[in-house]
Design an enzyme around this catalytic site. Structure first.
Site, PDB file in Angstrom:
ATOM      1  N   ILE A  14       0.815  -1.209   0.000  1.00 53.12           N
ATOM      2  CA  ILE A  14       0.000   0.000   0.000  1.00 53.12           C
ATOM      3  C   ILE A  14       0.853   1.266   0.000  1.00 53.12           C
ATOM      4  O   ILE A  14       0.583   2.214  -0.714  1.00 53.12           O
ATOM      5  CB  ILE A  14      -0.944   0.034   1.231  1.00 53.12           C
ATOM      6  CG1 ILE A  14      -1.804  -1.228   1.295  1.00 53.12           C
ATOM      7  CG2 ILE A  14      -1.784   1.300   1.245  1.00 53.12           C
ATOM      8  CD1 ILE A  14      -2.785  -1.393   0.162  1.00 53.12           C
ATOM      9  N   PHE A  15       1.907   1.262   0.815  1.00 51.41           N
ATOM     10  CA  PHE A  15       2.728   2.466   1.000  1.00 51.41           C
ATOM     11  C   PHE A  15       4.149   2.043   1.334  1.00 51.41           C
ATOM     12  O   PHE A  15       4.362   1.105   2.099  1.00 51.41           O
ATOM     13  CB  PHE A  15       2.150   3.309   2.148  1.00 51.41           C
ATOM     14  CG  PHE A  15       3.010   4.478   2.548  1.00 51.41           C
ATOM     15  CD1 PHE A  15       3.029   5.640   1.787  1.00 51.41           C
ATOM     16  CD2 PHE A  15       3.812   4.417   3.679  1.00 51.41           C
ATOM     17  CE1 PHE A  15       3.826   6.720   2.152  1.00 51.41           C
ATOM     18  CE2 PHE A  15       4.612   5.489   4.050  1.00 51.41           C
ATOM     19  CZ  PHE A  15       4.619   6.639   3.280  1.00 51.41           C
ATOM     20  N   ALA A  76      17.187   6.848  21.170  1.00 54.87           N
ATOM     21  CA  ALA A  76      16.788   5.707  20.347  1.00 54.87           C
ATOM     22  C   ALA A  76      16.825   6.099  18.881  1.00 54.87           C
ATOM     23  O   ALA A  76      16.845   7.280  18.547  1.00 54.87           O
ATOM     24  CB  ALA A  76      15.381   5.251  20.729  1.00 54.87           C
ATOM     25  N   GLU A  92      23.389   6.383  17.723  1.00 53.29           N
ATOM     26  CA  GLU A  92      22.257   7.166  18.235  1.00 53.29           C
ATOM     27  C   GLU A  92      22.603   7.866  19.545  1.00 53.29           C
ATOM     28  O   GLU A  92      22.216   9.010  19.755  1.00 53.29           O
ATOM     29  CB  GLU A  92      21.016   6.288  18.399  1.00 53.29           C
ATOM     30  CG  GLU A  92      20.386   5.879  17.085  1.00 53.29           C
ATOM     31  CD  GLU A  92      19.802   7.030  16.281  1.00 53.29           C
ATOM     32  OE1 GLU A  92      19.454   8.089  16.862  1.00 53.29           O
ATOM     33  OE2 GLU A  92      19.688   6.884  15.055  1.00 53.29           O
ATOM     34  N   SER A 113       4.545  -3.551  18.870  1.00 56.51           N
ATOM     35  CA  SER A 113       3.092  -3.676  18.622  1.00 56.51           C
ATOM     36  C   SER A 113       2.829  -4.856  17.695  1.00 56.51           C
ATOM     37  O   SER A 113       2.479  -4.679  16.525  1.00 56.51           O
ATOM     38  CB  SER A 113       2.560  -2.387  17.979  1.00 56.51           C
ATOM     39  OG  SER A 113       2.779  -1.285  18.814  1.00 56.51           O
ATOM     40  N   GLY A 115       0.544  -6.821  17.092  1.00 51.88           N
ATOM     41  CA  GLY A 115      -0.762  -6.995  16.473  1.00 51.88           C
ATOM     42  C   GLY A 115      -0.832  -6.429  15.065  1.00 51.88           C
ATOM     43  O   GLY A 115      -1.664  -6.861  14.261  1.00 51.88           O
ATOM     44  N   GLU A 119       7.986  -4.085  14.083  1.00 51.29           N
ATOM     45  CA  GLU A 119       9.093  -3.328  14.679  1.00 51.29           C
ATOM     46  C   GLU A 119       9.626  -4.042  15.924  1.00 51.29           C
ATOM     47  O   GLU A 119       8.862  -4.420  16.804  1.00 51.29           O
ATOM     48  CB  GLU A 119       8.652  -1.923  15.084  1.00 51.29           C
ATOM     49  CG  GLU A 119       9.791  -1.141  15.732  1.00 51.29           C
ATOM     50  CD  GLU A 119       9.379   0.199  16.316  1.00 51.29           C
ATOM     51  OE1 GLU A 119      10.222   1.099  16.345  1.00 51.29           O
ATOM     52  OE2 GLU A 119       8.215   0.326  16.740  1.00 51.29           O
ATOM     53  N   GLU A 140      18.882  16.271  10.325  1.00 45.31           N
ATOM     54  CA  GLU A 140      18.461  17.651  10.070  1.00 45.31           C
ATOM     55  C   GLU A 140      17.011  17.923  10.463  1.00 45.31           C
ATOM     56  O   GLU A 140      16.626  19.063  10.678  1.00 45.31           O
ATOM     57  CB  GLU A 140      18.699  18.044   8.616  1.00 45.31           C
ATOM     58  CG  GLU A 140      17.880  17.263   7.615  1.00 45.31           C
ATOM     59  CD  GLU A 140      18.166  17.655   6.179  1.00 45.31           C
ATOM     60  OE1 GLU A 140      17.257  17.491   5.348  1.00 45.31           O
ATOM     61  OE2 GLU A 140      19.283  18.121   5.889  1.00 45.31           O
TER      62      GLU A 140
END
Length: 183
Positions: A14-15, A76, A92, A113, A115, A119, A140
């Site tokens: 989709i994206f 993070a 980081e 998450s 469900g 990630e 930036e």
């Protein structure tokens, strides 16, 4: 194959963005019926629980557009393609706080998450902190206030919902447990 597993029949992209992508999967359920699953794909991330020699937690305060508010978090960031999580953690920490560390230890990895997203965050503990000369700078489009706070202050910020994200809450609870075990 588990008796609870869902079989993917078809995937529709989709994206595809800078940080995430979204797909819709048609799946066959364990009972033979079909359903749709909206899934966010993410490259993974790291979080760093950085502890100073004075036993303070290095945090960053930043505006989070998705929440429309400022929150306080541990440093993070997202894994870059082919980058090892420990390298990302050091990068980081330096970019967001100007610190490097003598000791970086993996603590745990967890899904944020499950469900609807894949990630995973790899949480590290950094000790032996030192300010780095010519430290790498923030991206930036990234703006943060760096702060060093006590565990007690972090607990207060949790109650006030100034700390309001899972990775930071998890890190604070880890420190609380360590403190309790060491008493």
């Amino acid at each position: 194959m588990s008796h609870l597993e869902e079989k993917t029949i078809k995937t529709e992209k989709i994206f595809n963005g800078k940080v995430i992508s979204l797909q819709v999967d048609d799946v066959e359920l364990p009972n033979g019926k079909t359903s749709k699953r909206e899934i966010i794909k993410h490259p993974g991330a790291v979080a760093v629980l950085a502890i100073t020699d004075e036993n303070k937690i290095v945090m960053v305060e930043q505006y989070r557009k998705a929440l429309e508010k400022m929150i306080i978090e541990i440093p993070a960031g997202k894994l870059e393609k082919g980058e090892e999580p420990a390298s990302t953690a050091r990068r980081e920490l330096e970019e967001e706080t100007g610190y490097d560390c003598e000791k970086l230890e993996w603590l745990i990895s967890f899904y944020t998450s499950p469900g609807f997203a894949d990630e995973i965050i790899h949480l590290y503990v950094a000790k032996g902190l030192f300010k780095k000369e010519n430290a790498a700078s923030l991206d930036e489009d990234e703006f943060v206030n760096v702060m060093e706070i006590t565990l007690e202050k972090a607990q207060e910020y949790l109650r006030e919902q100034r700390i309001y994200d899972a990775k930071t809450a998890y890190a604070i609870q880890y420190l609380q447990l360590q403190e309790a075990l060491n008493k």
